[in-house]
Enzyme design. Structure first.
Site, mmCIF file in Angstrom:
data_model
loop_
_atom_site.group_PDB
_atom_site.id
_atom_site.type_symbol
_atom_site.label_atom_id
_atom_site.label_comp_id
_atom_site.label_asym_id
_atom_site.label_seq_id
_atom_site.Cartn_x
_atom_site.Cartn_y
_atom_site.Cartn_z
ATOM 1 N N GLU A 30 7.249 -7.629 -17.784
ATOM 2 C CA GLU A 30 8.617 -8.167 -17.739
ATOM 3 C C GLU A 30 8.615 -9.678 -17.968
ATOM 4 N N TYR A 35 13.915 -10.697 -11.596
ATOM 5 C CA TYR A 35 12.590 -10.146 -11.293
ATOM 6 C C TYR A 35 11.530 -10.761 -12.208
ATOM 7 N N ILE A 38 0.833 -1.225 0.000
ATOM 8 C CA ILE A 38 0.000 0.000 0.000
ATOM 9 C C ILE A 38 0.861 1.265 0.000
ATOM 10 N N SER A 78 3.432 -8.863 -14.482
ATOM 11 C CA SER A 78 4.171 -7.806 -15.172
ATOM 12 C C SER A 78 4.500 -8.156 -16.616
ATOM 13 N N GLN A 135 9.749 -6.758 -4.424
ATOM 14 C CA GLN A 135 10.988 -6.067 -4.801
ATOM 15 C C GLN A 135 10.780 -5.830 -6.295
ATOM 16 N N SER A 136 10.510 -4.597 -6.676
ATOM 17 C CA SER A 136 9.965 -4.343 -8.016
ATOM 18 C C SER A 136 10.992 -3.768 -8.985
ATOM 19 N N GLY A 183 3.481 1.725 -1.818
ATOM 20 C CA GLY A 183 4.124 1.892 -3.129
ATOM 21 C C GLY A 183 3.314 2.804 -4.041
ATOM 22 N N GLN A 184 3.826 3.022 -5.251
ATOM 23 C CA GLN A 184 3.128 3.874 -6.222
ATOM 24 C C GLN A 184 1.694 3.382 -6.433
ATOM 25 N N ASP A 217 5.342 -8.466 6.524
ATOM 26 C CA ASP A 217 6.384 -8.619 5.504
ATOM 27 C C ASP A 217 6.089 -9.870 4.686
ATOM 28 N N LEU A 244 0.190 -6.354 -4.200
ATOM 29 C CA LEU A 244 1.055 -5.456 -4.988
ATOM 30 C C LEU A 244 2.489 -5.431 -4.469
ATOM 31 N N ALA A 245 2.736 -5.918 -3.261
ATOM 32 C CA ALA A 245 4.085 -5.800 -2.689
ATOM 33 C C ALA A 245 5.073 -6.673 -3.459
HETATM 34 P P1 NAP Z 1 6.707 -0.017 -5.785
HETATM 35 O O1 NAP Z 1 6.398 1.434 -5.836
HETATM 36 O O2 NAP Z 1 8.118 -0.472 -5.790
HETATM 37 O O3 NAP Z 1 5.982 -0.590 -4.465
HETATM 38 C C1 NAP Z 1 6.292 -1.861 -3.949
HETATM 39 C C2 NAP Z 1 5.619 -2.038 -2.606
HETATM 40 O O4 NAP Z 1 6.002 -3.311 -2.047
HETATM 41 C C3 NAP Z 1 6.026 -0.978 -1.562
HETATM 42 O O5 NAP Z 1 4.908 -0.693 -0.765
HETATM 43 C C4 NAP Z 1 7.079 -1.712 -0.745
HETATM 44 O O6 NAP Z 1 7.273 -1.199 0.542
HETATM 45 C C5 NAP Z 1 6.457 -3.103 -0.705
HETATM 46 N N1 NAP Z 1 7.394 -4.159 -0.339
HETATM 47 C C6 NAP Z 1 8.594 -4.430 -0.890
HETATM 48 N N2 NAP Z 1 9.165 -5.494 -0.288
HETATM 49 C C7 NAP Z 1 8.296 -5.902 0.670
HETATM 50 C C8 NAP Z 1 8.319 -6.930 1.629
HETATM 51 N N3 NAP Z 1 9.352 -7.775 1.749
HETATM 52 N N4 NAP Z 1 7.254 -7.090 2.458
HETATM 53 C C9 NAP Z 1 6.197 -6.234 2.361
HETATM 54 N N5 NAP Z 1 6.130 -5.211 1.491
HETATM 55 C C10 NAP Z 1 7.166 -5.054 0.637
HETATM 56 O O7 NAP Z 1 5.973 -0.789 -6.966
HETATM 57 P P2 NAP Z 1 4.724 -0.327 -7.867
HETATM 58 O O8 NAP Z 1 5.255 0.383 -9.061
HETATM 59 O O9 NAP Z 1 3.701 0.311 -7.022
HETATM 60 O O10 NAP Z 1 4.204 -1.740 -8.390
HETATM 61 C C11 NAP Z 1 3.252 -2.495 -7.647
HETATM 62 C C12 NAP Z 1 3.344 -3.956 -8.044
HETATM 63 O O11 NAP Z 1 3.086 -4.078 -9.434
HETATM 64 C C13 NAP Z 1 4.711 -4.590 -7.821
HETATM 65 O O12 NAP Z 1 4.482 -5.949 -7.496
HETATM 66 C C14 NAP Z 1 5.381 -4.497 -9.179
HETATM 67 O O13 NAP Z 1 6.344 -5.509 -9.316
HETATM 68 C C15 NAP Z 1 4.181 -4.715 -10.091
HETATM 69 N N6 NAP Z 1 4.264 -4.096 -11.407
HETATM 70 C C16 NAP Z 1 4.574 -2.772 -11.524
HETATM 71 C C17 NAP Z 1 4.585 -2.192 -12.782
HETATM 72 C C18 NAP Z 1 4.914 -0.724 -12.952
HETATM 73 O O14 NAP Z 1 5.203 -0.326 -14.085
HETATM 74 N N7 NAP Z 1 4.837 0.085 -11.908
HETATM 75 C C19 NAP Z 1 4.265 -2.948 -13.915
HETATM 76 C C20 NAP Z 1 3.927 -4.299 -13.746
HETATM 77 C C21 NAP Z 1 3.910 -4.863 -12.491
HETATM 78 P P3 NAP Z 1 8.192 0.137 0.772
HETATM 79 O O15 NAP Z 1 7.305 1.312 0.410
HETATM 80 O O16 NAP Z 1 8.532 0.060 2.201
HETATM 81 O O17 NAP Z 1 9.369 0.023 -0.163
HETATM 82 N N1 GDD Z 2 15.987 2.473 -13.934
HETATM 83 C C1 GDD Z 2 16.734 2.940 -14.952
HETATM 84 N N2 GDD Z 2 17.713 3.861 -14.696
HETATM 85 N N3 GDD Z 2 16.489 2.483 -16.204
HETATM 86 C C2 GDD Z 2 17.229 2.990 -17.212
HETATM 87 C C3 GDD Z 2 18.246 3.941 -17.011
HETATM 88 C C4 GDD Z 2 18.508 4.401 -15.682
HETATM 89 O O1 GDD Z 2 19.367 5.228 -15.419
HETATM 90 N N4 GDD Z 2 18.793 4.249 -18.206
HETATM 91 C C5 GDD Z 2 18.158 3.520 -19.127
HETATM 92 N N5 GDD Z 2 17.211 2.748 -18.535
HETATM 93 C C6 GDD Z 2 16.319 1.787 -19.228
HETATM 94 C C7 GDD Z 2 16.347 0.373 -18.650
HETATM 95 O O2 GDD Z 2 17.492 -0.353 -19.127
HETATM 96 C C8 GDD Z 2 15.034 -0.170 -19.188
HETATM 97 O O3 GDD Z 2 15.201 -0.651 -20.502
HETATM 98 C C9 GDD Z 2 14.118 1.059 -19.234
HETATM 99 O O4 GDD Z 2 14.980 2.202 -19.062
HETATM 100 C C10 GDD Z 2 13.041 1.100 -18.164
HETATM 101 O O5 GDD Z 2 13.649 0.861 -16.907
HETATM 102 P P1 GDD Z 2 12.841 1.035 -15.524
HETATM 103 O O6 GDD Z 2 12.203 2.373 -15.486
HETATM 104 O O7 GDD Z 2 13.767 0.673 -14.419
HETATM 105 O O8 GDD Z 2 11.628 0.003 -15.662
HETATM 106 P P2 GDD Z 2 11.588 -1.524 -16.138
HETATM 107 O O9 GDD Z 2 10.908 -1.541 -17.486
HETATM 108 O O10 GDD Z 2 12.899 -2.187 -16.030
HETATM 109 O O11 GDD Z 2 10.646 -2.181 -15.040
HETATM 110 C C11 GDD Z 2 9.426 -1.543 -14.639
HETATM 111 O O12 GDD Z 2 8.365 -1.998 -15.453
HETATM 112 C C12 GDD Z 2 8.035 -3.372 -15.309
HETATM 113 C C13 GDD Z 2 6.893 -3.662 -16.277
HETATM 114 O O13 GDD Z 2 7.393 -3.898 -17.552
HETATM 115 C C14 GDD Z 2 9.207 -1.861 -13.158
HETATM 116 O O14 GDD Z 2 8.162 -1.078 -12.680
HETATM 117 C C15 GDD Z 2 8.822 -3.317 -12.951
HETATM 118 O O15 GDD Z 2 8.448 -3.516 -11.578
HETATM 119 C C16 GDD Z 2 7.645 -3.628 -13.865
HETATM 120 O O16 GDD Z 2 7.232 -4.972 -13.701
#
Ligand code: NAP
Ligand code: GDD
Length: 346
Positions: A134, A155, A11, A132, A90-91, A13-14, A65, A87-88
């Protein structure tokens, strides 16, 4: 009619913060699991916080946790949720190469612990797994629900495991358990080390004269970037259907990291080439080159459609950074005005 009860892991997280807002707006009682840290990690939900002693309070937070299955079961027993949004995780993809075992334990096994806790407590709640794009990794675009997975990071591998364990609990135990396969979604609440937020922050700070350059890795990767506030609506819709199913959630458009950088810097009237430098530390040992989602199933069945695309997203994220800078500058000015002049040295 009594209000529905939801439990959200992640909760703080983003996505957790936007989803909590959405569910509270819909009249839900919302319970959230927060992991213990030595500093406050609840900034994203501070505006939603209510004193739990208040008779009308509808948001409740608990320490917990993903590595502690006993605690998860205890919380489920206490809260008795109608819907669980998991939603939690290591993302961070790059971090998962540094911490593959921890990522497997939380992002992968954490889902099993939660599902097994639901089963052992005997709840008939609905379950959402944050899957995801990913998971598709090297699979060529466009990717949809039937595209074979080919993850490219620890991941991504952990998310594939969590995807399948969710489906397994649906098939084996008849649980209403679904995977939302969400493509990248961003917002001003995005973690500061993800590329969109990092670049939006840099563009605003360069414009304000607070920094000159930002170091980035691979600019050629392409992503399907949407707006997080719109994506949480799809999560909720997935738990309101007659039958459980898995859905891709995406905009269907792709842009390179370079494009996104250009949108951000152009918005503040700067040429990104003057301010971006390369640093190999941001490269990944294996990269995901091109993600473009086909969300036609979500549109047809859930009636969900995104409206914000990458160029607009870049502008709204940079504007939010500029607002934050102005706000902190305003606070500094106010604090300076209030300061009592130091006594003159004798
Ligand atoms: P985020 O901002 O990194 O939030 C992750 C949440 O998980 C935070 O609340 C974090 O707590 C909590 N958490 C991490 N490790 C934990 C643990 N060991 N026990 C309990 N809580 C833990 O991620 P998000 O962008 O909101 O994404 C939400 C979910 O969607 C994640 O599962 C992510 O992998 C998945 N997802 C995200 C995207 C995207 O583009 N954003 C796309 C596809 C899937 P803290 O606040 O304390 O760090
Ligand atoms: N983080 C980061 N930092 N990424 C960079 C950088 C940098 O300085 N420079 C280039 N990139 C490139 C990465 O190599 C990747 O190809 C792209 O930017 C996006 O990186 P992130 O923003 O870290 O996101 P992600 O696509 O690897 O992962 C996110 O999206 C997934 C869904 O496809 C995360 O939110 C994952 O949790 C999520 O599942």
């Amino acid at each position: 009619m009594t209000a529905k009860t939801a439990l959200i892991t992640g909760i703080t997280g983003q996505d957790g913060s936007y989803l909590a807002e959405l569910l509270l707006d819909k009249g839900y009682v919302v319970h959230g699991i927060v992991r213990r840290a030595s500093t406050f990690n609840t900034q994203r939900i501070e505006h939603l916080y209510e004193d739990p002693h208040h008779p009308q309070a509808r948001l409740f937070l608990y320490y917990g946790d993903l590595t502690d299955g006993t605690r998860l079961a205890g919380l489920l027993e206490k809260v008795q949720p109608d819907e669980v949004y998991h939603l939690a995780a290591q993302s961070h993809v790059r971090v998962s190469f540094d911490e593959p075992e921890f990522t497997g334990n939380t992002t992968g096994l954490g889902t099993t612990r939660l599902l097994e806790a639901i089963r052992s407590v005997g709840l008939s709640c609905r379950f959402y797994q944050a899957s995801s794009s990913e998971m598709f990794g090297a699979a060529p675009p466009p990717q949809c629900e039937t595209t074979p997975f080919h993850p490219r990071s620890p991941y991504g591998v952990a998310k594939v495991y969590a995807y399948w364990v969710t489906r397994n609990y649906r098939e084996a135990y008849g649980m209403y358990a679904v995977n939302g396969i969400l493509f990248n979604h961003e917002s001003p609440r995005r973690g500061p080390t993800f590329v969109t937020r990092k670049v939006a922050t840099a563009a605003a700070r360069v414009k304000a004269g607070l920094q000159d350059v930002v170091y980035l890795g691979n600019l050629d990767a392409r992503r399907d970037w949407g707006y997080a506030a719109e994506y949480v609506e799809a999560m909720w819709l997935m738990l309101q259907q007659d039958e459980p199913n898995d859905y891709v959630v995406a905009t269907g458009t792709s842009h390179s990291v370079r494009d996104f950088v250009e949108y951000c810097f152009a918005h503040v009237g700067l040429d990104w080439r003057d301010h971006v430098r390369f640093d190999a530390r941001y490269l990944r040992p294996s990269e995901v080159d091109d993600l473009v989602g086909d969300a036609s199933l979500a549109e047809r069945v859930l009636g969900w459609r995104p409206t914000v695309r990458a160029p607009e997203l870049a502008r709204l994220m940079v504007d939010a950074e500029l607002d934050m800078l102005r706000h902190s500058a305003g606070l500094m000015d106010a604090a300076t005005e209030r300061m009592v002049p130091a006594p003159t040295a004798r």
